[in-house]
Design an enzyme around this catalytic site. Sequence first.
Site, PDB file in Angstrom:
ATOM      1  N   ASP A   1       0.612   2.961   4.320  1.00 20.27           N
ATOM      2  CA  ASP A   1      -0.440   3.729   3.744  1.00 20.27           C
ATOM      3  C   ASP A   1      -1.643   4.381   4.674  1.00 20.27           C
ATOM      4  OD1 ASP A   1      -1.357   1.105   4.408  1.00 20.27           O
ATOM      5  OD2 ASP A   1      -1.889   0.711   2.493  1.00 20.27           O
TER       6      ASP A   1
ATOM      7  N   ASP B   1      -5.090   2.148  10.847  1.00 26.87           N
ATOM      8  CA  ASP B   1      -6.651   1.986  11.208  1.00 26.87           C
ATOM      9  C   ASP B   1      -6.665   1.482  12.514  1.00 26.87           C
ATOM     10  OD1 ASP B   1      -9.285   1.197  10.898  1.00 26.87           O
ATOM     11  OD2 ASP B   1      -9.083  -0.481   9.624  1.00 26.87           O
TER      12      ASP B   1
ATOM     13  N   PHE C   1     -14.104   3.199   4.150  1.00 27.60           N
ATOM     14  CA  PHE C   1     -13.112   2.111   3.418  1.00 27.60           C
ATOM     15  C   PHE C   1     -12.866   3.121   2.222  1.00 27.60           C
ATOM     16  CE2 PHE C   1     -11.545  -0.933   0.580  1.00 27.60           C
ATOM     17  CZ  PHE C   1     -10.633  -1.784   1.184  1.00 27.60           C
ATOM     18  N   VAL C   2     -11.534   3.308   1.939  1.00 30.97           N
ATOM     19  CA  VAL C   2     -11.092   3.979   0.894  1.00 30.97           C
ATOM     20  C   VAL C   2      -9.917   3.288   0.070  1.00 30.97           C
ATOM     21  CG1 VAL C   2     -11.484   6.355   2.003  1.00 30.97           C
ATOM     22  CG2 VAL C   2      -9.090   5.114   2.391  1.00 30.97           C
TER      23      VAL C   2
ATOM     24  N   ARG D   1      -5.048   0.515  -6.740  1.00 33.99           N
ATOM     25  CA  ARG D   1      -4.006   1.275  -6.128  1.00 33.99           C
ATOM     26  C   ARG D   1      -3.446   2.414  -6.866  1.00 33.99           C
ATOM     27  NH1 ARG D   1      -2.136  -2.096  -1.683  1.00 33.99           N
ATOM     28  NH2 ARG D   1      -2.342  -4.388  -2.308  1.00 33.99           N
TER      29      ARG D   1
ATOM     30  N   GLY E   1       0.960  -1.337   0.082  1.00 36.24           N
ATOM     31  CA  GLY E   1      -0.169   0.048  -0.160  1.00 36.24           C
ATOM     32  C   GLY E   1       0.812   1.285   0.072  1.00 36.24           C
TER      33      GLY E   1
ATOM     34  N   ASP F   1      -5.748  -0.576  -1.797  1.00 37.44           N
ATOM     35  CA  ASP F   1      -6.482  -1.302  -2.728  1.00 37.44           C
ATOM     36  C   ASP F   1      -7.879  -1.934  -2.181  1.00 37.44           C
ATOM     37  OD1 ASP F   1      -5.187  -3.244  -0.441  1.00 37.44           O
ATOM     38  OD2 ASP F   1      -6.039  -4.781  -1.747  1.00 37.44           O
TER      39      ASP F   1
END
Length: 185
Positions: free
Chosen positions: A93, A96, A145-146, A158, A38, A152
């Site tokens: 990336d 969370d 959720f991005v 991506r 990511g 991805d």
Amino acid sequence: MKILFDQDVIRQGIEQLGSNLRREYGQNPITVVAIMTGSIVMLADLIRCLDMPLRISLIRASSYRGGVTSGDLHVEELERLDIQGRDVLLIDDIFDTGKTLVEVTKHLSSLQPRSLKTAVFLNKQGTSQVAMEPDYSVFKIPNEFVVGYGLDYDDFYRNLPFVAVMEQADLEEHSRRLEPNAQSR
Ligand code: 5GP
Ligand code: MG
């Protein structure tokens, strides 16, 4: 898809991070450790905003298969990590639950770097399950959720130059067009 950050905004955010890091490290050599896959887009853009002598190391963090606790991560060095006594910047990336960063940080610390700082592209708000916070976050995002800019869904998206929220309609479109054996193209 609902766009959260477009190309221009992302470029400004990464340049700002670059300028903060130039202030932090000056001309001291650093080793940037990037968590695959990511963070590759952030890595490519960020290192071109940095002017100190710099090395890159790639690692992969994957959940133990069959592991009981979801926090159990396996850290795979894609080459031998040579960071002992060095100033290390770990990038990922997205932050969370924070478990990835905590586990990777633990592993890197055991290799005795001179210093260890963390920088993430996105920092999701209200989802952390750990005490640690990244030293640098380019953008904060709500709990959605991005995808895009390295992030991805099922390894797709991506390459999007922006960050977008993957909504229900996008998920349906994805499975219709991009899953193996999809009916329509
Ligand atoms: P953490 O260990 O902080 O819960 O998870 C970090 C990893 O979860 C990220 O490296 C990324 O692979 C995945 N992840 C968490 N949230 C998102 C998201 O909104 N979009 C995508 N594409 N991946 C996410
Ligand atoms: Mg990841």
